[in-house]
Write a protein that holds these residues in place. Structure first.
Motif, mmCIF file in Angstrom:
data_model
loop_
_atom_site.group_PDB
_atom_site.id
_atom_site.type_symbol
_atom_site.label_atom_id
_atom_site.label_comp_id
_atom_site.label_asym_id
_atom_site.label_seq_id
_atom_site.Cartn_x
_atom_site.Cartn_y
_atom_site.Cartn_z
ATOM 1 N N LYS A 56 -26.490 -11.830 9.152
ATOM 2 C CA LYS A 56 -26.115 -13.214 8.875
ATOM 3 C C LYS A 56 -27.253 -13.916 8.143
ATOM 4 N N LYS A 57 -26.919 -14.594 7.030
ATOM 5 C CA LYS A 57 -27.947 -15.295 6.258
ATOM 6 C C LYS A 57 -28.443 -16.492 7.036
ATOM 7 N N LYS A 58 -29.725 -16.816 6.861
ATOM 8 C CA LYS A 58 -30.264 -18.019 7.511
ATOM 9 C C LYS A 58 -29.868 -19.226 6.679
ATOM 10 N N LYS A 59 -29.594 -20.332 7.384
ATOM 11 C CA LYS A 59 -29.249 -21.557 6.661
ATOM 12 C C LYS A 59 -30.511 -22.155 6.048
ATOM 13 N N GLU A 115 -20.998 -18.295 -1.685
ATOM 14 C CA GLU A 115 -20.392 -18.770 -0.431
ATOM 15 C C GLU A 115 -20.449 -17.704 0.666
ATOM 16 N N LYS A 169 -21.747 -15.448 3.752
ATOM 17 C CA LYS A 169 -22.516 -15.777 4.947
ATOM 18 C C LYS A 169 -23.389 -14.616 5.415
#
Ligand code: HEM
Length: 119
Positions: A93-96, A84, A86
């Motif tokens: 920030k992780k890419k979706k 979970e 991010k």
């Protein structure tokens, strides 16, 4: 020693309501700021409004000082579970991930046509 791991749902339950503690998430770490809210220079309501949520952008949008980040660190109780999180290991920030189920819909066809015309 390994950090205690929490799910976002665990944090949501600590929303300060009905005597619940006040937890917030900041960059995938979990903080119990129950005892800090009444000392907050921005007023206790600013933090209570974020109780139980990921307050990363609210905290950053205000332009808090480095001192504020140091104070926050004192209240850390653990981290969000890996799946979970991010942010990646570098704090980026992780890419979706784009859901595969979007393929083959009318919109995709339209995109293909548009891309075809443009390309
Ligand atoms: C929960 C951890 C938080 C900590 C430890 C914290 C700490 C601080 C500190 C030390 C200040 C004084 C100015 C500075 O050094 O930057 C401050 C000001 C302020 N904080 Fe926070 N803060 C927290 C969360 C929040 C949140 C979630 C909000 C909501 C948007 C918020 C809104 C503000 C505002 C508006 C001020 C300015 C107050 C003024 O200048 O009169 N803070 N905070």
């Amino acid at each position: 020693m390994a950090q205690t791991q929490y799910r976002l749902a665990d944090v949501q339950a600590r929303n300060g309501k009905l005597g619940a503690p006040i937890w917030i998430v900041y960059k995938d770490s979990v903080y119990d700021v129950t005892s800090y809210v009444d000392q907050h220079p921005g007023g206790n309501d600013a933090i209570i409004a974020e109780a139980g949520t990921d307050a990363t952008s609210a905290f950053q949008d205000v332009g808090h000082s480095d001192d504020a980040t140091t104070i926050l660190a004192k209240y850390k109780i653990g981290e969000i579970v890996e799946e979970e999180k991010k942010y990646d290991a570098n704090g980026k920030k992780k890419k979706k991930v784009v859901a595969a189920k979007d393929e083959g819909t009318g919109r995709s066809c339209l995109n293909t046509v548009t891309c075809g015309l443009l390309g």
